[in-house]
Every structure is written in structure tokens, then in C-alpha cells.
Design a protein around this motif. Structure first.
Motif, PDB file in Angstrom:
ATOM      1  N   ASN A 108      18.225 -43.903  47.622  1.00 48.63           N
ATOM      2  CA  ASN A 108      18.549 -42.833  47.028  1.00 48.63           C
ATOM      3  C   ASN A 108      17.890 -41.426  47.328  1.00 48.63           C
ATOM      4  OD1 ASN A 108      16.091 -43.144  45.857  1.00 48.63           O
ATOM      5  ND2 ASN A 108      16.711 -43.039  43.523  1.00 48.63           N
ATOM      6  N   TYR A 109      17.328 -41.862  48.548  1.00 46.44           N
ATOM      7  CA  TYR A 109      16.407 -40.616  49.101  1.00 46.44           C
ATOM      8  C   TYR A 109      15.050 -40.294  48.278  1.00 46.44           C
ATOM      9  CZ  TYR A 109      20.638 -40.448  51.874  1.00 46.44           C
ATOM     10  OH  TYR A 109      21.786 -40.652  52.548  1.00 46.44           O
ATOM     11  N   SER A 110      14.863 -40.801  47.193  1.00 48.22           N
ATOM     12  CA  SER A 110      13.311 -40.651  46.696  1.00 48.22           C
ATOM     13  C   SER A 110      12.512 -41.168  47.629  1.00 48.22           C
ATOM     14  CB  SER A 110      13.473 -40.985  45.092  1.00 48.22           C
ATOM     15  OG  SER A 110      13.635 -42.578  45.181  1.00 48.22           O
ATOM     16  N   SER A 111      11.436 -40.775  47.234  1.00 47.70           N
ATOM     17  CA  SER A 111      10.135 -41.230  48.210  1.00 47.70           C
ATOM     18  C   SER A 111       8.835 -41.630  47.426  1.00 47.70           C
ATOM     19  CB  SER A 111       9.973 -40.172  49.182  1.00 47.70           C
ATOM     20  OG  SER A 111       8.733 -40.472  50.163  1.00 47.70           O
ATOM     21  N   GLU A 112       7.917 -42.251  48.027  1.00 45.00           N
ATOM     22  CA  GLU A 112       6.840 -42.742  47.442  1.00 45.00           C
ATOM     23  C   GLU A 112       5.638 -42.571  48.496  1.00 45.00           C
ATOM     24  OE1 GLU A 112       7.375 -46.603  44.312  1.00 45.00           O
ATOM     25  OE2 GLU A 112       6.523 -46.906  46.152  1.00 45.00           O
ATOM     26  N   LEU A 113       4.445 -42.101  48.374  1.00 45.94           N
ATOM     27  CA  LEU A 113       3.382 -41.920  48.851  1.00 45.94           C
ATOM     28  C   LEU A 113       2.167 -42.606  48.488  1.00 45.94           C
ATOM     29  CD1 LEU A 113       1.961 -40.364  51.419  1.00 45.94           C
ATOM     30  CD2 LEU A 113       1.016 -38.811  49.801  1.00 45.94           C
ATOM     31  N   ASN A 114       1.726 -43.800  49.222  1.00 49.15           N
ATOM     32  CA  ASN A 114       0.827 -44.602  48.682  1.00 49.15           C
ATOM     33  C   ASN A 114      -0.469 -44.431  49.705  1.00 49.15           C
ATOM     34  OD1 ASN A 114       2.203 -46.802  47.132  1.00 49.15           O
ATOM     35  ND2 ASN A 114       3.488 -46.669  48.977  1.00 49.15           N
ATOM     36  N   VAL A 115      -1.524 -44.401  48.838  1.00 51.96           N
ATOM     37  CA  VAL A 115      -2.867 -44.146  49.520  1.00 51.96           C
ATOM     38  C   VAL A 115      -3.849 -45.261  48.910  1.00 51.96           C
ATOM     39  CG1 VAL A 115      -4.917 -42.716  49.779  1.00 51.96           C
ATOM     40  CG2 VAL A 115      -2.598 -41.713  49.461  1.00 51.96           C
ATOM     41  N   ASN A 116      -4.286 -46.013  49.948  1.00 51.37           N
ATOM     42  CA  ASN A 116      -5.258 -47.091  49.775  1.00 51.37           C
ATOM     43  C   ASN A 116      -6.785 -46.905  49.771  1.00 51.37           C
ATOM     44  OD1 ASN A 116      -3.104 -49.038  49.219  1.00 51.37           O
ATOM     45  ND2 ASN A 116      -3.006 -49.403  51.510  1.00 51.37           N
ATOM     46  N   ALA A 117      -7.388 -47.425  49.122  1.00 51.66           N
ATOM     47  CA  ALA A 117      -9.254 -47.373  49.277  1.00 51.66           C
ATOM     48  C   ALA A 117      -9.582 -45.950  49.066  1.00 51.66           C
ATOM     49  CB  ALA A 117      -9.450 -47.928  50.710  1.00 51.66           C
ATOM     50  N   LEU A 118      -8.976 -45.335  47.989  1.00 51.35           N
ATOM     51  CA  LEU A 118      -9.441 -43.850  47.812  1.00 51.35           C
ATOM     52  C   LEU A 118     -10.791 -43.401  48.019  1.00 51.35           C
ATOM     53  CD1 LEU A 118      -7.096 -43.381  44.721  1.00 51.35           C
ATOM     54  CD2 LEU A 118      -6.722 -42.196  46.678  1.00 51.35           C
ATOM     55  N   LEU A 119     -10.919 -42.301  48.784  1.00 50.92           N
ATOM     56  CA  LEU A 119     -12.192 -41.690  48.994  1.00 50.92           C
ATOM     57  C   LEU A 119     -12.278 -40.278  48.208  1.00 50.92           C
ATOM     58  CD1 LEU A 119     -12.095 -42.161  52.834  1.00 50.92           C
ATOM     59  CD2 LEU A 119     -13.272 -43.535  51.083  1.00 50.92           C
ATOM     60  N   LEU A 120     -13.376 -39.917  47.967  1.00 45.46           N
ATOM     61  CA  LEU A 120     -13.561 -38.740  47.125  1.00 45.46           C
ATOM     62  C   LEU A 120     -13.083 -37.420  47.862  1.00 45.46           C
ATOM     63  CD1 LEU A 120     -17.472 -38.701  46.372  1.00 45.46           C
ATOM     64  CD2 LEU A 120     -15.526 -39.470  44.804  1.00 45.46           C
ATOM     65  N   GLY A 121     -12.790 -37.496  49.228  1.00 46.51           N
ATOM     66  CA  GLY A 121     -12.276 -36.489  50.048  1.00 46.51           C
ATOM     67  C   GLY A 121     -10.559 -36.576  49.837  1.00 46.51           C
ATOM     68  N   ASP A 122      -9.961 -37.440  49.172  1.00 46.58           N
ATOM     69  CA  ASP A 122      -8.679 -37.593  48.910  1.00 46.58           C
ATOM     70  C   ASP A 122      -8.185 -36.831  47.946  1.00 46.58           C
ATOM     71  OD1 ASP A 122      -8.655 -41.033  49.819  1.00 46.58           O
ATOM     72  OD2 ASP A 122      -8.399 -39.201  51.174  1.00 46.58           O
ATOM     73  N   SER A 123      -9.015 -36.222  47.272  1.00 48.31           N
ATOM     74  CA  SER A 123      -8.977 -35.456  46.128  1.00 48.31           C
ATOM     75  C   SER A 123      -8.225 -34.070  46.426  1.00 48.31           C
ATOM     76  CB  SER A 123     -10.002 -34.937  45.299  1.00 48.31           C
ATOM     77  OG  SER A 123     -10.830 -36.097  44.841  1.00 48.31           O
TER      78      SER A 123
END
Lengths: 112, 113
Positions: free
Chosen positions: A71-86
Motif C-alpha cells: 500500500n506504499y506505506s513504509s517502516e524505518l527500523n533502527v537496531n541497537a540504538l545509540l545516543l547519537g540516533d536521537s
């Protein structure tokens, strides 16, 4: 017509956790791009998808992944989060992906 | 590597002043240059420029592109407090089958009453 919608609007995660961000494009738009905007900087390109295929990827580690659904929607996944991903994560949709980008309001991710 | 430099990084003016925001760029396979206004979250579209020397206007805002010298300017006349925002310049380029926007850091404009 609804614009580009992103969810959630805000979330707080702990270092090492995983996060999934969601984006619904404008009706009829077949391309979704993801951008990361760190405070004080312009948005930085992460991914572009068109017709469910990855068209391009920016300079981000493999901890970042995404997909686009039928349906063209999308997901963004981020693993092993770091402080710099804020950051503020922005989704932009367009009909073909090469012009006419409309941005959503973004998801503000805080990693503690 | 694609590069976009905006100047000034910040600007404080009084209502009624005219401002000029600058953007210089180097991107692979340039297609167009877009200007966005960002107040809180979502960047909102202002202009898309594809041809050199043709001014685009929308109310008090105007913009022009120089593809030879690789720069663009955004002018705002008779500024109002509602113009206070970050203005982002983003040339669009392609690498293979992918098209992406490369953003500058933005110009933070503050318009005081």
C-alpha cells in the motif's frame, strides 16, 4: 486529502533497544524517502523506496533498515540504538521519487 | 561527496526588512534545487528551481538559480514575524536509480517586531 502521516510523533528509547517508525504517504504517491535531522543540522538522506524496491541508501550503518509495503506505506527500523540516533526522523513522499517531495511532521526519537 | 553551504547560518532582522539567503551547492547529476521553510517539524515546500536565471515568485518570496555558478538565493521582502523559521536549501541529485535531496544546515531567520 491527508498529507504524509508519521507515527509515533515522539518516543523515548533506551540505548541498545530497537525502534520502528512508520510513514503513510500521500494517496497516489509511490515513493517514500527517509531523512534524519539532528539538532542544528539539515535533514540527511537515509533511504529511498519506490514501488516497494529500495532505490538508494545514504551513509548510514546497517543498523538502519527500511521497507515499503504494497500500500506504499513504509517502516524505518533502527537496531541497537545509540545516543547519537536521537533525532527527528522525517518521511517524504512523492509520486515517482524524483521531484515533488512532501514531508511529514516527523518522529522525534530520544535515546537515553 | 555532495555538498551544500548556506549562508548566513543565522540572521536577526526587524519587521519590514528585506533579507537575502544564499545557497551554494555541488551535487552529482543535479536535477533541481528546492527551498523549504521549517518552523517546528515538517519542512514545507517553497520553490523548486530547475532553470538558470528564471525568477520564481510567491508573494513576498522570490528565488533564482544560477546553474553555472552553482548557487541560488532566496529573497524575502517586507519581512513579518511569521517569516521566522529555518530556511533549508536542498539540491536534488541522482546516483544510479536513486534521487535524493542534499540539505544544507539551513539559515535561522528571526524577525523581530
Amino acid at each position: 486529502d491527508a498529507g504524509v502521516t508519521q507515527s509515533p510523533t515522539h518516543l523515548i528509547k533506551t540505548r541498545g533497544q530497537h525502534v520502528t517508525l512508520r510513514c503513510s504517504p500521500i494517496s497516489g504517491h509511490k515513493s517514500v524517502s527517509w531523512y534524519q535531522q539532528v539538532l542544528g543540522q539539515g535533514p540527511q538522506f537515509i533511504f529511498q523506496y519506490y514501488e516497494k524496491e529500495e532505490r538508494g541508501r545514504g551513509n548510514f550503518p546497517d543498523r538502519f533498515s527500511a521497507r515499503q509495503f504494497p500500500n506504499y506505506s513504509s517502516e524505518l527500523n533502527v537496531n541497537a540504538l545509540l545516543l547519537g540516533d536521537s533525532a527527528l526522523y522525517l518521511c517524504a513522499s512523492s509520486f515517482t521519487g524524483d521531484y515533488g517531495y512532501t514531508f511529514g511532521s516527523g518522529t522525534r526519537l530520544t535515546v537515553v | 561527496e555532495d555538498k551544500v553551504v548556506q549562508s548566513p547560518l543565522s540572521l536577526v532582522v526587524h519587521e519590514g526588512d528585506t533579507v537575502t539567503l544564499n545557497c551554494s551547492y555541488e551535487v552529482t547529476n543535479f536535477r533541481s534545487l528546492l527551498w523549504y521553510k521549517q518552523e517546528k517539524k515538517a519542512p514545507t515546500f517553497l520553490f523548486m528551481l530547475t532553470s538558470s536565471g528564471i525568477e520564481k515568485k510567491s508573494g513576498r518570496l522570490s528565488s533564482i538559480l544560477d546553474k553555472k555558478e552553482l548557487f541560488s538565493i532566496l529573497n524575502i521582502t517586507a519581512t513579518q514575524t511569521g517569516d521566522s523559521a529555518i530556511y533549508l536549501c536542498a539540491p536534488s541529485g541522482s546516483g544510479g536509480s536513486n534521487y535524493k535531496l542534499t540539505f544544507g544546515k539551513g539559515t535561522l531567520l528571526t524577525v523581530n517586531p
